[in-house]
Every structure is written in C-alpha cells, then in structure tokens.
Design a protein around this motif. Structure first.
Motif, PDB file in Angstrom:
ATOM      1  N   LYS A   2       0.838  -1.191   0.000  1.00 52.91           N
ATOM      2  CA  LYS A   2       0.000   0.000   0.000  1.00 52.91           C
ATOM      3  C   LYS A   2       0.875   1.245   0.000  1.00 52.91           C
ATOM      4  CE  LYS A   2      -4.004  -1.856   2.311  1.00 52.91           C
ATOM      5  NZ  LYS A   2      -4.947  -1.703   3.409  1.00 52.91           N
ATOM      6  N   THR A   7      -2.621   3.859   2.794  1.00 51.39           N
ATOM      7  CA  THR A   7      -2.577   3.301   4.146  1.00 51.39           C
ATOM      8  C   THR A   7      -3.207   4.279   5.119  1.00 51.39           C
ATOM      9  OG1 THR A   7      -0.604   2.034   3.619  1.00 51.39           O
ATOM     10  CG2 THR A   7      -1.057   2.436   5.952  1.00 51.39           C
ATOM     11  N   ARG A  87     -13.232  -9.042  -7.103  1.00 48.93           N
ATOM     12  CA  ARG A  87     -11.998  -8.344  -6.741  1.00 48.93           C
ATOM     13  C   ARG A  87     -11.709  -7.203  -7.720  1.00 48.93           C
ATOM     14  NH1 ARG A  87     -10.407 -13.593  -5.547  1.00 48.93           N
ATOM     15  NH2 ARG A  87      -9.325 -13.809  -7.540  1.00 48.93           N
ATOM     16  N   GLU A  94     -12.559   1.141  -5.441  1.00 51.72           N
ATOM     17  CA  GLU A  94     -11.516   1.752  -4.606  1.00 51.72           C
ATOM     18  C   GLU A  94     -10.778   2.856  -5.356  1.00 51.72           C
ATOM     19  OE1 GLU A  94      -9.208  -1.595  -3.359  1.00 51.72           O
ATOM     20  OE2 GLU A  94     -10.523  -2.021  -1.667  1.00 51.72           O
ATOM     21  N   SER A 122     -15.936   1.999   1.081  1.00 53.57           N
ATOM     22  CA  SER A 122     -14.672   1.306   1.308  1.00 53.57           C
ATOM     23  C   SER A 122     -14.893  -0.051   1.978  1.00 53.57           C
ATOM     24  CB  SER A 122     -13.752   2.179   2.155  1.00 53.57           C
ATOM     25  OG  SER A 122     -12.517   1.543   2.339  1.00 53.57           O
ATOM     26  N   ASP A 126     -14.112  -3.725   0.357  1.00 53.92           N
ATOM     27  CA  ASP A 126     -13.331  -4.755   1.052  1.00 53.92           C
ATOM     28  C   ASP A 126     -14.076  -6.087   1.055  1.00 53.92           C
ATOM     29  OD1 ASP A 126     -11.256  -3.016   1.561  1.00 53.92           O
ATOM     30  OD2 ASP A 126     -11.735  -2.752   3.694  1.00 53.92           O
ATOM     31  N   THR A 127     -15.387  -6.031   1.290  1.00 54.07           N
ATOM     32  CA  THR A 127     -16.185  -7.264   1.278  1.00 54.07           C
ATOM     33  C   THR A 127     -16.172  -7.887  -0.110  1.00 54.07           C
ATOM     34  OG1 THR A 127     -17.584  -6.475   3.090  1.00 54.07           O
ATOM     35  CG2 THR A 127     -18.494  -8.222   1.696  1.00 54.07           C
ATOM     36  N   ALA A 129     -13.891  -7.643  -2.280  1.00 52.33           N
ATOM     37  CA  ALA A 129     -12.529  -8.135  -2.540  1.00 52.33           C
ATOM     38  C   ALA A 129     -12.204  -9.399  -1.757  1.00 52.33           C
ATOM     39  CB  ALA A 129     -11.523  -7.037  -2.215  1.00 52.33           C
ATOM     40  N   GLY A 130     -13.123  -9.818  -0.887  1.00 50.70           N
ATOM     41  CA  GLY A 130     -12.894 -11.041  -0.128  1.00 50.70           C
ATOM     42  C   GLY A 130     -12.107 -10.836   1.153  1.00 50.70           C
ATOM     43  N   LYS A 131     -11.984  -9.595   1.601  1.00 51.71           N
ATOM     44  CA  LYS A 131     -11.212  -9.312   2.811  1.00 51.71           C
ATOM     45  C   LYS A 131     -11.964  -9.683   4.085  1.00 51.71           C
ATOM     46  CE  LYS A 131      -8.560  -5.709   0.563  1.00 51.71           C
ATOM     47  NZ  LYS A 131      -8.267  -4.279   0.472  1.00 51.71           N
ATOM     48  N   ASN A 132     -13.247  -9.947   3.967  1.00 53.53           N
ATOM     49  CA  ASN A 132     -14.049 -10.405   5.100  1.00 53.53           C
ATOM     50  C   ASN A 132     -14.507 -11.820   4.769  1.00 53.53           C
ATOM     51  OD1 ASN A 132     -15.919 -10.947   7.080  1.00 53.53           O
ATOM     52  ND2 ASN A 132     -16.981  -8.979   6.895  1.00 53.53           N
ATOM     53  N   ALA A 133     -13.798 -12.791   5.274  1.00 53.90           N
ATOM     54  CA  ALA A 133     -14.027 -14.193   4.910  1.00 53.90           C
ATOM     55  C   ALA A 133     -15.400 -14.716   5.324  1.00 53.90           C
ATOM     56  CB  ALA A 133     -12.943 -15.079   5.511  1.00 53.90           C
TER      57      ALA A 133
END
Length: 167
Positions: A2, A7, A87, A94, A122, A126-127, A129-133
C-alpha cells in the motif's frame, strides 16, 4: 504494498468505523486525509432538508461507481460472478474512492457527510474483494449499491438515478 496515502486513508476509515461502533465522537482530522475542523457526524443527514452541494469530480466518480455496479447486479443475484470478478470490481470502486478523496473540494459539513459514504463504500469494496471471509462478496456489491443510492438521496447530483433491484 500500500502507498502511504492509501494506508493513511484505510487507517482513517477504520478509525471512523470503530469510533462509530463504540459511540465515540471523532473529528474530521481523525477520519480524513484533510482537516476542515468539523466534527464527524455519525449518521448521514440532509443539510436542513436540502441535499448537500457537490462538485464535478465527486459527481463524475459517483457516476462511474454507479455505472460499474449497476450492470453487475443481475449476475450477482444469479450467483454468476467469480471471486476474481468481485476483486476487479472492488479495485475499480476503490480507485474511484481514491479520486474522490484526492479531489475533495466540498465545504466542511458536506465533506463530513461525504466521508460517511466513503467509509461505507470502502467497507463494501473490502467485502467484494474477499477481505471479510465470513461475508459473501455479493453482499459487498449490494452495500456499494446502497451507498450509491444514499449518495443520490443526500447529495445534489442533477439527473442522478437510484439503482433499482438492489436485492
């Protein structure tokens, strides 16, 4: 890896979300990449019954986000979008969020309201993009659509049309 600006934005958004969840007031300085000195609100509202003013960069980016997500809803509802597709869509959203933050020229109160939407967009990206499994990417897409529709309800964007068939 990042970038420092990205960041910082991610950390600022995370701080705003955590503070909202805890009921702790935050300031715009804590939650944005720029400080207008206004207190960060906790709920999206109108400006004394009127929609908040916008500028061309904001209208352009929100229009692009709308154009990105609306055509994907049918495939998402039919469970036909791959994780890679989500993604890619998340990365595009984003990118538009970054353009909005970089080009922010709104008055402080409108800016504070906008940052509530940015936090929602945002988190939804993230969801996707799969950042929250524990959450399906399709829910992230629905949350982006809900944020886009909230933008149209609360911000003055001539001829902006809400997205139908969110679910």
């Amino acid at each position: 890896m990042k970038t420092p600006k990205r960041t910082f934005l991610a950390n600022a958004i995370a701080a705003a979300v955590m503070a909202a969840a805890l009921g702790t007031p935050t300031t715009a300085a804590q939650t944005t990449a720029h400080d207008h000195g206004a207190a960060m609100p906790h709920k999206l509202t109108l400006d004394h019954g009127r929609k908040w003013a916008t500028d061309e960069p904001l209208r352009a980016s929100m229009g692009r986000i709308r154009s990105l997500v609306e055509p994907q809803l049918g495939a998402a509802h039919a469970d036909k979008l791959s994780p890679a597709h989500y993604r890619e869509l998340a990365a595009q959203v984003e990118s538009e969020i970054g353009a909005i933050v970089t080009n922010c020229k709104l008055e402080p109160k409108a800016d504070a309201m906008l940052h509530l939407l940015i936090a929602d967009l945002s988190a939804a990206a993230d969801t996707m993009a799969g950042k929250n499994a524990t959450t399906r990417p399709a829910l992230g897409l629905e949350k982006v659509v809900e944020a886009v529709n909230q933008y149209g309800t609360h911000f003055d964007h001539p001829d902006f049309k809400p997205i139908r068939n969110v679910r």
